[in-house]
Motif scaffolding. Structure first.
Motif, PDB file in Angstrom:
ATOM      1  N   UNK A 106      16.700 -13.820  -7.546  1.00  0.00           N
ATOM      2  CA  UNK A 106      16.697 -12.355  -7.476  1.00  0.00           C
ATOM      3  C   UNK A 106      15.297 -11.870  -7.096  1.00  0.00           C
ATOM      4  N   UNK A 107      15.242 -10.639  -6.602  1.00  0.00           N
ATOM      5  CA  UNK A 107      13.969  -9.979  -6.324  1.00  0.00           C
ATOM      6  C   UNK A 107      13.702  -8.967  -7.422  1.00  0.00           C
ATOM      7  N   UNK A 108      12.562  -9.094  -8.062  1.00  0.00           N
ATOM      8  CA  UNK A 108      12.188  -8.200  -9.159  1.00  0.00           C
ATOM      9  C   UNK A 108      11.522  -6.942  -8.620  1.00  0.00           C
ATOM     10  N   UNK A 109      10.673  -7.106  -7.601  1.00  0.00           N
ATOM     11  CA  UNK A 109       9.877  -5.981  -7.103  1.00  0.00           C
ATOM     12  C   UNK A 109       9.368  -6.307  -5.710  1.00  0.00           C
ATOM     13  N   UNK A 110       9.352  -5.312  -4.835  1.00  0.00           N
ATOM     14  CA  UNK A 110       8.662  -5.421  -3.552  1.00  0.00           C
ATOM     15  C   UNK A 110       7.348  -4.668  -3.657  1.00  0.00           C
ATOM     16  N   UNK A 111       6.313  -5.197  -3.029  1.00  0.00           N
ATOM     17  CA  UNK A 111       4.996  -4.592  -3.188  1.00  0.00           C
ATOM     18  C   UNK A 111       4.206  -4.650  -1.892  1.00  0.00           C
ATOM     19  N   UNK A 112       3.392  -3.629  -1.690  1.00  0.00           N
ATOM     20  CA  UNK A 112       2.409  -3.624  -0.609  1.00  0.00           C
ATOM     21  C   UNK A 112       1.215  -2.797  -1.066  1.00  0.00           C
ATOM     22  N   UNK A 113       0.062  -2.955  -0.421  1.00  0.00           N
ATOM     23  CA  UNK A 113      -1.136  -2.266  -0.886  1.00  0.00           C
ATOM     24  C   UNK A 113      -1.031  -0.742  -0.784  1.00  0.00           C
ATOM     25  N   UNK A 114      -1.722  -0.096  -1.708  1.00  0.00           N
ATOM     26  CA  UNK A 114      -1.849   1.357  -1.734  1.00  0.00           C
ATOM     27  C   UNK A 114      -3.333   1.703  -1.834  1.00  0.00           C
ATOM     28  N   UNK A 115      -3.716   2.767  -1.157  1.00  0.00           N
ATOM     29  CA  UNK A 115      -5.022   3.369  -1.420  1.00  0.00           C
ATOM     30  C   UNK A 115      -4.806   4.374  -2.541  1.00  0.00           C
ATOM     31  N   UNK A 116      -5.430   4.127  -3.690  1.00  0.00           N
ATOM     32  CA  UNK A 116      -5.252   4.990  -4.852  1.00  0.00           C
ATOM     33  C   UNK A 116      -6.564   5.676  -5.182  1.00  0.00           C
ATOM     34  N   UNK A 117      -6.457   6.808  -5.878  1.00  0.00           N
ATOM     35  CA  UNK A 117      -7.653   7.570  -6.197  1.00  0.00           C
ATOM     36  C   UNK A 117      -7.569   8.136  -7.598  1.00  0.00           C
ATOM     37  N   UNK A 118      -8.725   8.390  -8.173  1.00  0.00           N
ATOM     38  CA  UNK A 118      -8.829   9.045  -9.467  1.00  0.00           C
ATOM     39  C   UNK A 118      -8.616  10.547  -9.279  1.00  0.00           C
ATOM     40  N   UNK A 119      -7.809  11.193 -10.120  1.00  0.00           N
ATOM     41  CA  UNK A 119      -7.585  12.634  -9.968  1.00  0.00           C
ATOM     42  C   UNK A 119      -8.875  13.447  -9.979  1.00  0.00           C
ATOM     43  N   UNK A 120      -9.869  12.994 -10.753  1.00  0.00           N
ATOM     44  CA  UNK A 120     -11.146  13.694 -10.772  1.00  0.00           C
ATOM     45  C   UNK A 120     -11.846  13.657  -9.427  1.00  0.00           C
ATOM     46  N   UNK A 121     -11.781  12.505  -8.755  1.00  0.00           N
ATOM     47  CA  UNK A 121     -12.389  12.401  -7.423  1.00  0.00           C
ATOM     48  C   UNK A 121     -11.679  13.307  -6.427  1.00  0.00           C
ATOM     49  N   UNK A 122     -10.357  13.393  -6.544  1.00  0.00           N
ATOM     50  CA  UNK A 122      -9.597  14.243  -5.629  1.00  0.00           C
ATOM     51  C   UNK A 122      -9.844  15.728  -5.895  1.00  0.00           C
ATOM     52  N   UNK A 123     -10.309  16.055  -7.097  1.00  0.00           N
ATOM     53  CA  UNK A 123     -10.631  17.444  -7.408  1.00  0.00           C
ATOM     54  C   UNK A 123     -11.975  17.868  -6.818  1.00  0.00           C
ATOM     55  N   UNK A 124     -12.794  16.886  -6.425  1.00  0.00           N
ATOM     56  CA  UNK A 124     -14.080  17.157  -5.779  1.00  0.00           C
ATOM     57  C   UNK A 124     -13.813  17.330  -4.285  1.00  0.00           C
TER      58      UNK A 124
END
Length: 293
Positions: free
Chosen positions: A180-198
């Protein structure tokens, strides 16, 4: 303004550095330092294991970073804390496709489906996601953390494993069968909400995301330019696929037209002879670094 950016150390490191290079950012990694240099004075890089990236982004140790959906899900399951996904980037260690976390058992085992594993031992690095997978199905298993070399655990050290795979070749080499396949995954660019508020940091993160997506969009594609007489234009255009439509513009000679388009690189070797036979002249193929839709 300095953007603190986490680069995944480990299996994604080289492919991530290559992607940034195609996006226009040259990252220089030293074997003796966890702080790569980058040719952008507004960015500071730190090498962080993909498994820990979501934690350090959530803790504001870095403003943004790249890691897989798998480790984002594992972090959320462990802490309940969120990070913001900025860009979805489909690439992996060896290819430009998603990886799968699969449930695998020995080839000669009696296990044929996940339900057969009720009461069994399952070894994995992705513990909490695996626990949630079995819990959703009402299957009671003992999920054990694996420090690595997970493929060698069955049958003596575990009854089954949940492991990431691109092609399945390593699993087959270790005589394991995917059930079975449990999860498919690929990279994400993620950010901290505080950084996005700047505002300044948000703009920088969004610009980096735009260029990374553009570099991915150009992967496997090339540009093609050619000249063709008006009398043969329809025949040539009928051969040309494009992202939208080929660009056609007049030349100084009113009987001739210039055509440019973007197409899959794997199709070029078949198309160019056909275009030439249909009346195309001065055919030029050129590489693409970025495509912004």
């Amino acid at each position: 303004m300095t953007l603190r950016l986490g680069i995944p150390k480990g299996s994604l490191q080289d492919s991530t550095v290559q992607l940034f290079a195609r996006a226009g950012f040259n990252i220089y990694v030293s074997s003796r330092s966890y702080y790569p240099t980058i040719d952008d004075p507004e960015i500071e890089c730190t090498l962080i294991r993909a498994q820990e990236m979501a934690r350090y982004v959530a803790d504001d140790a870095v403003d943004a970073g790249l890691t897989g959906q798998d480790w984002i899900a594992e972090h959320h399951a462990a802490t309940g804390r969120e990070v913001t996904n900025v860009a979805d980037l489909v690439y992996s260690k060896q290819s430009f496709r998603k990886v799968r976390w699969v449930l695998a058992v020995p080839e000669d085992s009696r296990y044929r489906s996940p339900r057969d594993l009720d009461g069994a031992r399952v070894s994995t690095e992705l513990v909490r996601v695996t626990e949630a997978y079995f819990a959703r199905q009402g299957i009671g298993v003992n999920v054990e953390f694996s420090w690595g070399a997970t493929e060698v655990k069955p049958p003596d050290l575990a009854d089954a494993i949940v492991e990431a795979t691109e092609t399945g070749s390593t699993l087959r080499a270790n005589h394991l069968r995917i059930i079975d396949t449990v999860l498919e995954s690929n990279p994400q660019l993620i950010a901290n909400p505080g950084a996005l508020a700047d505002p300044a940091k948000r703009t920088k993160i969004e610009n980096v995301a735009l260029l990374l997506r553009a570099a991915m969009e150009a992967q496997g594609r090339v540009g093609l330019m050619l000249n063709v007489e008006r009398a043969h234009l329809a025949a040539v255009l009928a051969l040309l696929p494009a992202l939208q439509r080929p660009t056609v513009s007049p030349l100084s000679d009113p009987d001739w037209m210039a055509v440019s388009t973007v197409l899959e690189e794997r199709t070029v070797r078949e198309l160019i002879p056909r275009i030439s036979a249909a009346g195309g002249h001065g055919i030029v193929e050129f590489p693409l670094n970025k495509i912004v839709r």
